[in-house]
Design a protein around this motif. Structure first.
Motif, short mmCIF file in Angstrom:
data_model
loop_
_atom_site.label_atom_id
_atom_site.label_comp_id
_atom_site.label_asym_id
_atom_site.label_seq_id
_atom_site.Cartn_x
_atom_site.Cartn_y
_atom_site.Cartn_z
N ALA A 73 -1.00 4.87 -14.61
CA ALA A 73 -0.08 4.43 -13.69
C ALA A 73 -0.57 3.87 -12.23
N TRP A 74 -1.85 4.36 -11.89
CA TRP A 74 -2.60 4.02 -10.59
C TRP A 74 -3.01 2.52 -10.86
N GLN A 75 -3.55 2.11 -12.32
CA GLN A 75 -4.06 1.19 -12.42
C GLN A 75 -3.10 -0.17 -12.39
N ARG A 76 -1.72 0.41 -12.86
CA ARG A 76 -0.59 -0.75 -12.96
C ARG A 76 -0.02 -0.77 -11.36
N LEU A 77 -0.20 0.32 -10.54
CA LEU A 77 0.29 0.18 -9.37
C LEU A 77 -0.76 -0.76 -8.54
N THR A 78 -2.03 -0.52 -8.56
CA THR A 78 -3.08 -1.34 -7.89
C THR A 78 -2.87 -2.96 -8.58
N ALA A 79 -2.82 -2.89 -9.58
CA ALA A 79 -2.44 -4.39 -10.05
C ALA A 79 -1.59 -5.22 -9.47
N TRP A 80 -0.29 -4.31 -9.30
CA TRP A 80 0.85 -4.90 -8.78
C TRP A 80 0.46 -5.26 -7.10
N ARG B 165 -2.47 -5.74 -5.82
CA ARG B 165 -3.28 -7.03 -5.56
C ARG B 165 -2.49 -8.03 -5.56
N ARG B 166 -1.62 -8.27 -6.47
CA ARG B 166 -0.90 -9.66 -6.59
C ARG B 166 0.32 -9.56 -5.47
N HIS B 167 1.27 -8.65 -5.18
CA HIS B 167 2.18 -8.90 -4.31
C HIS B 167 2.01 -8.20 -2.94
N ALA B 168 1.02 -7.62 -2.71
CA ALA B 168 0.70 -6.93 -1.23
C ALA B 168 -0.57 -6.75 -1.06
N ALA C 86 -5.84 -3.92 0.06
CA ALA C 86 -7.29 -3.97 0.72
C ALA C 86 -7.43 -2.57 1.30
N SER C 87 -6.41 -2.04 1.79
CA SER C 87 -6.40 -0.60 2.48
C SER C 87 -6.96 0.51 1.72
N ILE C 88 -7.03 0.32 0.30
CA ILE C 88 -7.29 1.59 -0.62
C ILE C 88 -8.91 1.40 -0.60
#
Length: 83
Positions: free
Chosen positions: A12-19, A21-24, A29-31
């Motif tokens: 789930a974290w990998q899916r969230l960070t991929a999203w 990276r593309r949309h926000a 960058a704040s992670i």
């Protein structure tokens, strides 16, 4: 070794960070980079001494993937995202 729940947390974290990276990209960058194993162990030891128990495996999995967030510019000012 990851359990089923911790594997789902990591996925789930990998899916969230991929999203992100593309949309926000600003939020992405704040992670911050992952916490080190030593930092996680220190936090668990501290909690164990104070409360008598450790962290559930899911937050430990998240910390091994990313350790909090840093301040990011929002509009004309900097706002603390999370600590």
């Amino acid at each position: 070794m990851r359990t089923g729940q911790t594997q789902r947390t990591a996925t789930a974290w990998q899916r969230l960070t991929a999203w992100l990276r593309r949309h926000a990209p600003t939020s992405y960058a704040s992670i911050l980079p992952p916490a080190t194993e030593a930092e996680i162990e220190e936090a668990e030891d501290h909690l164990g001494r104070r409360c008598g128990y450790g962290f559930p495996p899911e937050p430990v999995t998240l910390w091994s993937l990313a350790d909090r967030h840093r301040s990011v510019p929002v509009g004309c000012r900097s706002r603390q995202v999370a600590e």
